[in-house]
Design a protein around this motif. Structure first.
Motif: not given
Ligand SMILES: Cc1cc2nc3c(=O)[nH]c(=O)nc-3n(C[C@H](O)[C@H](O)[C@H](O)COP(=O)(O)O)c2cc1C
Length: 341
Positions: A193-212
């Motif tokens: 659960d802790k890992l998911e919270a971190i990784l989901f957040k990073l993935k969301d930020i990454r997905d908002s960027k032009v360069e993935k």
């Protein structure tokens, strides 16, 4: 020459003293006009003709420098001359921190190993960014990110997000480090659960960027199969890209160094030859479980081409060295590349 002449002198000093001495020397030496080109001509292999496409990046060859060596992005420009196709900087935390008290790094020469409990000593992400702005090399740069020791685990996600965002424009891929054994309670972040919270957040930020940019998770070799299954599940569920396998181990199995010496060293993560087999097992396990669908960077106990080939055969696309670089010296990349299939 390194093993016969230089290493015996360097090994009279503590690993951390040697690290600073060598870096200091290289920084000064590389200021001499033409030296960088000369070193590159000695240590770079031009006839390796199999570049590796890994995620969205093209690596000239599969051998890189593992995290922990260039914690502050201070000398990747110089170290690219030793032939690495990629260099992973960090672990970088939001604020600078001194790490654990010295001595905190020890060689077990009989085992071709190191035990370290550095504790994420680094100057903080702003310093790393300043240095990365001065990039003069086409070597691929990974950013290995962590949390400050003083940050409680409940707030860890904020630290990872902060470093991720600050570094985003300056590195080519990211590695999330929750597997360092030298930060108290860090390993709890490997819980699903802790890992998911971190990784989901990073993935969301990454997905908002032009360069993935690719995001990888660095694994401990001390996870059992059930924990490895959970890590795979988290990576698949969050949609990050793959793994770095592995970090150092807290185990002290089958060492040739006398037990009294090992006990006197105390806590820390063991790296080098003794973790080679387990790191390969972890790579193989993930590769089999995911049918090769999740990319892996293999690291742990690589000293020569045979060791590197073993990791590639187990399912890694790229490999990294750290302890092998200390024991084998600057020609390690060239020697590995010469012997790879
Ligand atoms: C002195 C030392 C410091 C390290 N610091 C880090 C670090 O800051 N972050 C990290 O992810 N791994 C760190 N590592 C682990 C290495 O990146 C690597 O995963 C591990 O040492 C296994 O590779 P090796 O057997 O080639 O050394 C460190 C290793 C050593 C020996």
């Amino acid at each position: 020459m390194y093993k016969a002449l230089i290493r015996p002198i360097l090994f009279l000093l503590s690993p951390e003293t040697v690290h600073h001495l060598v870096i200091g020397f290289i920084k000064v030496y590389f200021k001499i006009p033409g030296i960088k080109r000369l070193i590159a001509s000695l240590y770079t292999t031009k006839n390796f003709t199999k570049p590796v496409n890994f995620l969205s990046l093209t690596f000239k060859h599969p051998v890189g420098l593992a995290a922990g060596f260039d914690k502050n992005a201070s000398f990747y420009n110089e170290f690219s001359s030793f032939g690495f196709s990629f260099i992973e900087i960090g672990t970088v935390t939001p604020k600078g921190q001194p790490g654990n008290p010295k001595p905190r790094s020890f060689r077990l020469v009989k085992d071709k190993a190191v035990i370290n409990r550095m504790g994420f000593n680094n100057l903080g992400v702003d310093e790393a960014v300043n240095r990365l702005k001065n990039r003069k090399t086409d070597v691929i740069i990974g950013g290995n990110i962590g949390k400050n020791t003083a940050t409680p685990n409940e707030k860890a996600v904020d630290d990872y997000v902060y470093v991720f965002e600050r570094l985003y424009d300056y590195v080519d891929y990211f590695v999330v480090n929750v597997s360092c054994p030298n930060i108290s309670d860090l390993k709890e972040l490997q819980d699903q659960d802790k890992l998911e919270a971190i990784l989901f957040k990073l993935k969301d930020i990454r997905d908002s960027k032009v360069e993935k940019k690719p995001i990888l998770l660095k694994l401990s070799p001390d996870l059992n199969n059930q924990q490895l299954d959970e890590s795979i599940e988290v990576v698949q569920k969050t949609g990050i890209d793959g793994f770095v396998a592995t970090n150092t181990t807290v185990t002290r199995n089958k060492l040739d160094t006398p037990e009294t010496v090992v006990r006197a060293v105390g806590n820390g993560g063991l790296s080098g030859k003794p973790i080679r087999e387990r790191a390969t097992e972890v790579i193989q396990y993930i590769h089999n479980k995911t049918e090769g669908k999740l990319p892996i960077i293999g690291v742990g106990g690589i000293f020569n081409a045979k060791d590197a080939q073993e990791k590639l055969d187990a399912g890694a696309s790229l490999v990294q060295v750290y302890t092998g670089f200390i024991y084998e010296g600057p020609s390690i990349v060239k020697k590995i590349l010469k012997g790879l299939n």
